[in-house]
Design an enzyme around this catalytic site. Structure first.
Site, PDB file in Angstrom:
ATOM      1  N   HIS A 291     135.369 -90.000-126.927  1.00  0.00           N
ATOM      2  CA  HIS A 291     135.802 -90.919-125.856  1.00  0.00           C
ATOM      3  C   HIS A 291     136.980 -90.323-125.075  1.00  0.00           C
ATOM      4  O   HIS A 291     137.045 -90.412-123.846  1.00  0.00           O
ATOM      5  CB  HIS A 291     136.275 -92.253-126.435  1.00  0.00           C
ATOM      6  CG  HIS A 291     135.220 -93.067-127.103  1.00  0.00           C
ATOM      7  ND1 HIS A 291     135.194 -93.288-128.447  1.00  0.00           N
ATOM      8  CD2 HIS A 291     134.157 -93.748-126.586  1.00  0.00           C
ATOM      9  CE1 HIS A 291     134.164 -94.069-128.755  1.00  0.00           C
ATOM     10  NE2 HIS A 291     133.527 -94.362-127.649  1.00  0.00           N
TER      11      HIS A 291
ATOM     12  N   HIS B 179     137.287 -92.276-130.390  1.00  0.00           N
ATOM     13  CA  HIS B 179     137.403 -91.009-131.114  1.00  0.00           C
ATOM     14  C   HIS B 179     137.547 -89.890-130.080  1.00  0.00           C
ATOM     15  O   HIS B 179     137.602 -90.151-128.863  1.00  0.00           O
ATOM     16  CB  HIS B 179     136.200 -90.801-132.040  1.00  0.00           C
ATOM     17  CG  HIS B 179     134.876 -90.994-131.370  1.00  0.00           C
ATOM     18  ND1 HIS B 179     134.424 -90.171-130.365  1.00  0.00           N
ATOM     19  CD2 HIS B 179     133.913 -91.939-131.529  1.00  0.00           C
ATOM     20  CE1 HIS B 179     133.233 -90.571-129.957  1.00  0.00           C
ATOM     21  NE2 HIS B 179     132.910 -91.665-130.640  1.00  0.00           N
TER      22      HIS B 179
END
Ligand code: PAF
Length: 282
Positions: free
Chosen positions: A37, A34
């Site tokens: 990250h 997501h």
């Protein structure tokens, strides 16, 4: 971006970079990437010449009855996101590439691993410490980048790097949040529509406690009790809410200035964690 599945392919690529004098930043993940990250990858790219990302859902850090089997695996989408973000290598190993069937060695950061999430998830941080050590040995990065959302995990990793004299700089990156305040997490995908409206209250409980501490007029145990009550009344099953010293995660006293508020609570079948790290001043 090159995707490799074996340690040999990974080491061949990073060795060539090192011989060419290039530095390497590493972002270990369990995938289902997501925006949080991708922010780690963006920071990694500013810290070194090359960025290596791993995706490995590490069985050793899941306890019996936890969500290892159902943990979201979205490798195709993850690869596309990493390509766009500009990672140089994705290391995507199968389990057999990482763990020998008769593996006997475990890394344990003994004291911190027993607290908070470690108390509710026995063995979890040994699994994390072991895989992070193994991945560091495979990649041999100059820098490794982790999210501050997993604050206790980051403290475990900083401690193991210090204790084992590992030549890697650890960088922590601020939590990326939904507009509701909910910290981004791969496990948010387990939340029902109704739970998604409640989940941001975990962050709200941290903000309320943070403000009460800065206002300076209430004992910490009382602030913790009030936060736990608020979470329970909001529909969570709270696990812990703790005012800690950010350096060693021990319970903070009024004299401590570098603080972290750590919270974990279950909402339906989803376990959520969050924290706020701040300086109280004197
Ligand atoms: O934070 C995670 O995603 C994992 O705990 C890590 C650091 C990749 C180790 O498996």
């Amino acid at each position: 971006m090159l995707t490799v599945n074996t340690v040999l392919e990974l080491q061949t690529a990073v060795k060539a970079w090192r011989l060419a004098g290039e530095s390497i930043a590493f972002v270990p993940t369990m995938g289902n990437l997501h925006a949080g990250h991708l922010q780690l990858v963006n920071v990694a790219k500013t810290k070194a010449d090359r960025a290596v990302v791993s995706i490995f859902v590490n069985p050793a850090q899941f306890g019996v009855g936890e969500d290892f089997d159902s943990y979201p695996r979205t490798e195709q989408e993850d690869q596309e996101k990493l390509e766009i973000t500009g990672a140089d290598i994705l290391f995507l190993p199968p389990i057999a590439e990482i763990y020998a069937p008769d593996a006997q060695t475990t890394v344990s950061v003994t004291d911190i691993s027993k607290l908070y999430c470690g108390a509710s998830r026995p063995g979890h941080f040994n699994g994390v410490a072991t895989i992070v050590c193994k991945l560091f040995n495979m990649v041999q990065p100059t820098v490794a980048v982790f999210g501050l959302k997993d604050f206790q995990q980051l403290t475990v990793i900083r401690t193991l790097v210090r204790d084992l004299n590992m030549p890697v700089q650890i960088v922590g990156v601020a939590t990326v949040r939904e507009t509701s305040g909910l910290a981004m997490s791969s496990r948010n995908g387990y939340l029902t529509i109704e739970e998604k409206t409640i989940a941001p209250l975990l962050y709200q409980s941290l903000i309320t406690a943070h403000d009460a501490i800065l206002a300076g007029n209430r004992p910490y145990p009382e602030i913790e009790r009030q936060a736990l009550r608020f979470l329970q009344q909001s529909g969570f099953q709270p696990d812990y809410f703790s005012v800690c010293r950010s350096s060693d995660l021990k319970k903070a006293g009024q004299e401590d200035t570098d603080l972290v508020l750590l919270a974990a609570a279950r909402l339906g079948k989803t376990r959520l964690i969050d924290n706020i790290c701040f300086w109280k001043g004197t």
